[in-house]
Every structure is written in C-alpha cells, then in structure tokens.
Design a protein around this motif. Structure first.
Motif, PDB file in Angstrom:
ATOM      1  N   UNK A 114      81.465 127.023  31.102  1.00 47.95           N
ATOM      2  CA  UNK A 114      81.553 125.623  30.710  1.00 47.95           C
ATOM      3  C   UNK A 114      82.994 125.255  30.349  1.00 47.95           C
ATOM      4  N   UNK A 129      79.302 111.084  36.691  1.00 44.12           N
ATOM      5  CA  UNK A 129      80.560 110.475  37.140  1.00 44.12           C
ATOM      6  C   UNK A 129      80.881 110.819  38.592  1.00 44.12           C
ATOM      7  N   UNK A 149      85.122 113.429  28.464  1.00 42.18           N
ATOM      8  CA  UNK A 149      83.993 114.357  28.607  1.00 42.18           C
ATOM      9  C   UNK A 149      84.487 115.780  28.799  1.00 42.18           C
ATOM     10  N   UNK A 205      74.623 108.020  31.833  1.00 41.65           N
ATOM     11  CA  UNK A 205      76.053 108.179  32.033  1.00 41.65           C
ATOM     12  C   UNK A 205      76.759 106.949  32.581  1.00 41.65           C
ATOM     13  N   UNK A 258      86.884 108.219  31.147  1.00 40.66           N
ATOM     14  CA  UNK A 258      85.583 108.771  30.782  1.00 40.66           C
ATOM     15  C   UNK A 258      85.469 110.255  31.122  1.00 40.66           C
ATOM     16  N   UNK A 259      85.752 110.653  32.377  1.00 43.35           N
ATOM     17  CA  UNK A 259      85.685 112.094  32.681  1.00 43.35           C
ATOM     18  C   UNK A 259      86.659 112.908  31.855  1.00 43.35           C
ATOM     19  N   UNK A 287      76.731 104.077  30.062  1.00 43.58           N
ATOM     20  CA  UNK A 287      77.627 104.273  28.929  1.00 43.58           C
ATOM     21  C   UNK A 287      79.061 104.008  29.340  1.00 43.58           C
ATOM     22  N   UNK A 288      79.415 104.570  30.502  1.00 45.67           N
ATOM     23  CA  UNK A 288      80.795 104.415  30.938  1.00 45.67           C
ATOM     24  C   UNK A 288      81.131 102.946  31.177  1.00 45.67           C
ATOM     25  N   UNK A 336      83.168 122.076  22.910  1.00 44.90           N
ATOM     26  CA  UNK A 336      81.830 122.613  22.669  1.00 44.90           C
ATOM     27  C   UNK A 336      81.710 124.045  23.166  1.00 44.90           C
ATOM     28  N   UNK A 349      85.653 117.150  25.523  1.00 43.58           N
ATOM     29  CA  UNK A 349      84.504 117.443  24.663  1.00 43.58           C
ATOM     30  C   UNK A 349      83.805 118.726  25.096  1.00 43.58           C
ATOM     31  N   UNK A 350      83.638 118.854  26.415  1.00 46.78           N
ATOM     32  CA  UNK A 350      82.938 120.033  26.922  1.00 46.78           C
ATOM     33  C   UNK A 350      83.705 121.301  26.583  1.00 46.78           C
ATOM     34  N   UNK A 397      87.543 119.522  34.913  1.00 45.97           N
ATOM     35  CA  UNK A 397      87.317 118.091  34.822  1.00 45.97           C
ATOM     36  C   UNK A 397      88.550 117.383  34.293  1.00 45.97           C
ATOM     37  N   UNK A 425      76.701 116.531  27.781  1.00 41.09           N
ATOM     38  CA  UNK A 425      77.997 116.265  28.404  1.00 41.09           C
ATOM     39  C   UNK A 425      77.948 116.596  29.894  1.00 41.09           C
ATOM     40  N   UNK A 426      77.279 117.712  30.216  1.00 42.43           N
ATOM     41  CA  UNK A 426      77.170 118.075  31.630  1.00 42.43           C
ATOM     42  C   UNK A 426      76.448 116.974  32.403  1.00 42.43           C
ATOM     43  N   UNK A 430      74.731 120.317  27.205  1.00 45.27           N
ATOM     44  CA  UNK A 430      73.912 119.857  28.319  1.00 45.27           C
ATOM     45  C   UNK A 430      74.055 118.350  28.499  1.00 45.27           C
ATOM     46  N   UNK A 466      76.348 113.805  31.645  1.00 47.75           N
ATOM     47  CA  UNK A 466      77.267 112.670  31.758  1.00 47.75           C
ATOM     48  C   UNK A 466      78.301 112.921  32.846  1.00 47.75           C
ATOM     49  N   UNK A 467      78.792 114.172  32.906  1.00 43.68           N
ATOM     50  CA  UNK A 467      79.798 114.503  33.919  1.00 43.68           C
ATOM     51  C   UNK A 467      79.208 114.416  35.322  1.00 43.68           C
TER      52      UNK A 467
END
Lengths: 508, 151
Positions: B13, A189, B45, A451, B41-42, A454-455, B52, B48-49, B20, A182-183, A180, A185-186
């Motif tokens: 996911x 973006x 992410x 997000x 960054x994306x 951090x970026x 996970x 990582x997603x 992504x 990561x979602x 969640x 954070x995404x």
C-alpha cells in the motif's frame, strides 16, 4: 397534503403488475439469500444488479430504474427475514445481522418451540419494516429539503462523515478500514476526469478511460470472494435441522414479545439511519437493551422469546432506516446501500435530495413497494417457512459453480468486455484474501461509489473560494460535520485505550 | 491476524500511495481558470494512503504473536476452479457461451464432489442452454453463442 398524494402515486407505480412481480422475485430471492449461509445481502444484491439490468433492459429508463431498485431493495430486506430461519433452526446465522438471534432462537428450537420463534421473528420483522417505512414517508420531505440547502462544502464534509462512520465501524482495525476506503477513492479516480476531461491513471489503455466499473468490483469482491472462501474453507459437517411443530405462538409468547418488538423497531430505525451502523449493530443493541431492562435477565440465552423478537425486529427496522440517508441525502451508510446507490447511478438516477423532485416515481415507488414487499414477506414466511428451511439443503456442489457462472454472465452481459471479466476474477481472489485478513471490503466499495462525488464537491467548493481550504471550516454546518467525523474516528481509539470493548459492525 | 500478510500489505500500500503521488504530479494542476485541478484529489489520497500504510506497519510490531490455529485450506479444488474460470473467461468470446459455460460448470461440479456425473451433466447443460435462450431469445441481448468458426 403533498406527501400523501406522492405516496398514492408511489403505490400506483408499485402496483403495476410487473413491479409487483419484481418486488415478489426480489423478496423471494432475498429470503433465499438470507437463508443460505455464505451469501450475505451484499453479495446477493451485487450479483443481481447485472441480472436485473438485463431484465429491465426493455423498459424506458426511468421505469427500468424503478423496477430494478424495487427488486434489489427487496433482496436487501428479504435477506433480513431469511437470516432468522437458519439462526433458529440450525444455530448458523444466514447473515451477520442474525448472529444474535442464534442465542435464544436455537435454544427455543431445542425445546421444540421453533415454530413460535420463527413466526415471532417474521411478525417482528414485519412490524419493524412497516414502522420504518412510515418514518421514512414522514422524514423524506423535510430531510431532503434541508439537504437542498447544502452547498458543495457541506456535501463534501457530509460525505467524509459517511466514509469515516463506515470505516470506523467496519472491522477490527480502523487503520485497515481507512486504507480500504482510500483505495476505493483512488480506484474512483481512474479514468477521464469529469471536470477537466483529462485522463488519470489510464496508462493509455482505452479500456480504462471510462473508469473502473463499480459493478465488476462489487460482484468480484463480495460474491466471488465469498464463493472462493466457501471452496477453500470447506467444512464437511452436516447439521440436523430442528423440527418445526406448531407455527402459532401462544398468547403469553405474544404478550412477551410486544414490548421488544416495539422497542426494537424504534431502536433499529434510529441505528439504521446513522451512517456506518447497520443491521448487525442494531440487532446487538436491541438484544442488550432487552436484557438490561428485563425483569428476568438470566432467562436470556436459554430460549426466551424476547431474545428473538427484539433483534429480528431491529435488524429489519435498521435496513429500512439505512435507506433514508441514501434516498434523501445521497449518502449510503453501509455496504449494501452503497451497492444500491451504485445500481441507481447505473440507471442515471442520482440519489439525493433532488431524487424526490426529479424522479418521484423512483423514490415513492420504492417506498410503496417496500410496504407491499413486507406484506409479501410476512405471507411468504409464515406458512412457507418449512419450504425455505429446505433451501439450506441445496448442495454446495451445484450452488458454488452456478454463482460463479452467474457472476461471469452478469458482468459480461452488462460490460461486454473480457477485461472486465479478468478484473472480476482478480477481485474475487483479492476479496477473499482481504476479508480473511480483516481488511473490510464495504468501505472500499463505498469509496468507489462516493469517490467521484466527493471529488467534485471538493473541487467545486475550492473553485468558489479560489483554492482557499478554509471554506470547509468556516461554514458552520460543514464544520459540524467535520468535527463529528474526527470524533467518530477518535472516540473508539480512546475507548480502546481505556480498555472498553467496542462493538463493531460486520456486514455481509 | 496474519502479521506477515499485514506487513506485506503495508509495504504494498505504501508503494501504491507513492506511485499515486508520483502519478498525480504528472497530471495537469489546473483546469479552465480554476486553481484546483484534477491532480489535487489523487495527490491527497496518495499521501493519506502512505501515512496509513506506515501506521499499519507500525501496528504490526505492536501486535502480539498470533496464536490462531491454522485451518486446512482446500487448495486443490480452488486451483482447479480458478483455472477453469480463467479458461472460461478467455475462451468465452471465441468458443461461445453455450459450450464454455457447459464445460465450466461440469468441471466445477465434478471438482466440488466427484459423484453423480449424470446429474452434473444435465444441470450444466440445462443451465447454459436456459440462460442463453432466456437472454438472447427472450430478452434480446447479445452473447457470443457458438464458436466463431461456425457462423
């Protein structure tokens, strides 16, 4: 004495008539939110952001931000007061941080001591609140001075720590919580990149260029999600409310609760400062501590006053403590503070070390108003607790549709876009299914808020070193934060392997 | 815990993460002399997603069969309210705030509990007019008030 002077100015701001009114409305709504089961502090605050945004629309930006945050923070700590009322009278906690209070509170009510339980809960909450405000005044300057020395690498690591802490404690499964995050954070973006001006994940849809609005997501996931849950899982049973006889606790009860209140304030405060550990965890810990050091631990659970005083003090102290990392470091440690941070950013006020220099009015006005708000709550809760207990009788029939209507109105008033409303509705459905299946929502909102920051910090740090990632590991402070981050995520896993029970934090 | 839901979510996911990663490869990889572009960054992410999601998928096989009792869900009122909200949202700009809000609230009140339609009528009418008056006349905000073919 700079701090005192600032604080006095803060009181000057907080005592302006409309700010007094905002604080009053905030704590009043907060208490109501706390009393009503089904609406937690998170959805309460999220729901009120657009409403406050419209009300403060006529004020100059900085004053608007101050007034808005005074009201929203009032909702937050007001909910901590209100939560105890239903725990004691109905055995149903109004919000998750009052779950422990039901253990002894309801037993006391059964024995006809509801009045003293309620008033001790209110007094404890007040003491806890005031203690944290004093600690906040003392800690604010030194902490923000330390934070000013942070470079982008330190910030990046610190924020990672914040995210990891919240995800590590957020739900039953760390994997789901991290997903969640990561979602979130995404989602952050999406839109035009701040640094390079390049559109990312917008698919040439103009509506997406300014990014996904945090407000829409928060209101949808929290407020609408909970509303849909209430509709779908409607239970018909009606419970009896315990009668409140005499409000004043006896002298022995006072004596018994002095210790728990004192310990609860300090414990709650320190747990509150920790990112990820919120009011719920604080109330659990203080209850367990009291039980452990008590001479008569067998009395806990049968209606002892200490079992009400300790958790109620601690959850209020923790909600104040959680404001410290938000205001001084700019890092929210919980879902509710993440929403508060989002609200501040909507007003172009960036929480963080510079807050106390750039917007002393906002920071100190808020601190002073929290003090005033706590006094208001004490006054409101002691004599009027019977009135508040009646709020729970508000028929769901009217409450639920009105909450939907307010969400839709609020988001439309701020965003003026039908797309946002559709997103809101989708988030509501999503919020219901996610939280039903143990996917915690707070980390998502936290990720969405943090997000972009951090970026930016990551990219700034990497630009300094020309793409060399070792900067995060060679700077001592940054390395420390990263090590704590890893430990935070790994230690619970090992503890689970050993078969130990890990207390988790469920807020909202 | 619903294992089916978790498996479905894990696959979903995973797909999101993959998209992504693919999507971020289309973004410029540097900006104005900095080697770190908006794509890093994306990209991280997304990876990582995906990791996970794979872990979650793996976890679903470890989890023992859930014995949770099925609670009865009130699908009918939920669907009515959901559709009412959707219609409310879609017609808000053309028909205007006052009428849509009134209808929406009235329908929802009656869906929640079929009783006392007079009270429902008064509350929904009062709420929509009060909010509209407060917002537009007192706070000077903009809301589509009445149907567009009126004005």
């Amino acid at each position: 004495m700079d701090t005192i002077e600032y604080l006095m100015n803060g009181f000057g701001t907080a005592l302006i008539w409309y700010n007094l009114l905002f604080a009053f409305v905030g704590v009043l709504i907060g208490t109501a939110v706390g009393v009503l089961p089904g609406i937690g502090p998170m959805s309460g605050v999220a729901l009120l952001i657009p409403v406050t945004a419209t009300i403060t629309g006529g004020l100059p930006p900085e004053q608007a931000a101050t007034s808005a945050i005074i009201l929203l923070a009032g909702v937050y700590y007001g909910a901590m007061y209100g939560g105890s009322t239903t725990s004691i009278l109905l055995n149903t906690p109004g919000e998750s941080s009052s779950v422990v209070t039901t253990l002894d509170g309801y037993q006391m009510a059964k024995k006809g001591r509801a009045g003293s339980a309620l008033s001790i809960a209110a007094i404890g909450s007040f003491v806890g609140g005031v203690v944290t405000i004093i600690a906040m005044v003392l800690l604010a300057e030194p902490l923000s001075n330390i934070a000013l020395k942070f470079g982008p690498a330190e910030y990046f690591s610190l924020m990672l720590l914040g995210l990891a802490a919240v995800s590590g404690l957020a739900g039953k499964s760390v994997t789901k919580a991290l997903m969640m995050t990561i979602c979130g954070l995404l989602l952050g973006t999406i839109g035009i990149d701040n640094v390079s001006g390049i559109a990312r994940f917008t698919f040439d849809v103009p509506w997406l260029y300014q990014g996904i609005e945090f407000l829409t997501i928060a209101v949808g996931l929290f407020a609408l999600g909970e509303v849909f849950k209430t509709i779908l899982e409607k239970d018909e049973e009606e419970e009896d409310i315990a009668k409140i006889n005499n409000l004043l606790p006896s002298k022995e009860e006072f004596k018994e609760s002095v210790g728990p209140i004192a310990r609860g304030s300090i414990l709650g405060f320190f747990i509150g400062i920790l990112p990820g550990a919120g009011a719920t965890l604080a109330s659990f810990f203080s209850y367990l501590t009291e039980k452990r050091i008590s001479k008569t631990p067998e009395k806990f659970g049968t209606g002892t006053i200490a079992g009400v005083a300790a958790p109620e003090t601690a959850n209020n102290a923790a909600s104040g403590g959680a404001m410290i990392p938000l205001l001084t470091l700019g890092i929210p440690g919980s879902g509710t503070t993440a929403i508060l941070m989002g609200a501040l950013m909507m007003y172009n006020v960036q929480p963080g070390p510079l807050l106390f220099d750039d917007h002393p009015d906002v920071a100190w006005g808020l601190i002073a108003s929290m003090f005033i708000g706590n006094i208001m709550l004490l006054v409101l809760n002691l004599p009027l607790v019977k009135v508040f207990a009646k709020i729970i009788l508000t028929p769901k029939k009217y409450l639920i549709p009105i909450i939907i209507a307010i969400s839709i109105f609020g988001v439309y008033a701020v965003q003026v876009s039908t797309y946002d409303l559709l997103l809101l509705l989708a988030c509501g459905v999503l919020g219901y299914f996610l939280s039903k299946n143990d996917y915690p929502i707070a980390p998502l909102v936290l990720g969405l808020v943090l997000g972009p920051m951090i970026e930016n910090n990551m990219r700034r740090a990497l630009t300094i070193t020309d793409g060399d990632y070792s900067i995060f590991f060679t700077r001592p402070l940054s390395l420390t934060f990263l090590i704590i981050t890893v430990l935070w995520l790994l230690v619970p896993v090992f503890m689970k392997m050993k078969g130990k029970k890990v207390i988790i934090n469920v807020e909202g | 815990m619903d294992i089916k839901f978790d498996r479905f979510a894990a696959v979903l996911f995973l797909a999101v993460g993959l998209l992504c990663v693919i999507g971020s490869r289309g973004i410029a990889s540097s900006s104005y002399g900095s080697v770190v572009g908006p794509d890093i960054f994306p990209l991280i992410l997304g990876i990582l997603l995906m990791l996970l999601a794979i872990r979650l998928f793996y976890e679903t096989f470890q989890a023992s069969g859930s014995t949770e009792k099925k609670e009865k869900l009130q699908y009918k009122p939920f669907l009515i309210i959901f559709i009412a909200s959707l219609l409310y949202i879609l017609t808000l700009e053309t028909v205007g705030y006052v009428i849509t809000t009134f209808l929406f609230l009235f329908v929802c009140f009656q869906t929640m509990e079929r009783s006392k339609w007079v009270t429902s009528f008064i509350i929904s009418a009062g709420f929509s007019c009060f909010i509209y008056y407060l917002f537009v006349n007192v706070l000077k905000g903009t809301l589509p008030g009445w149907p567009i073919w009126f004005s």
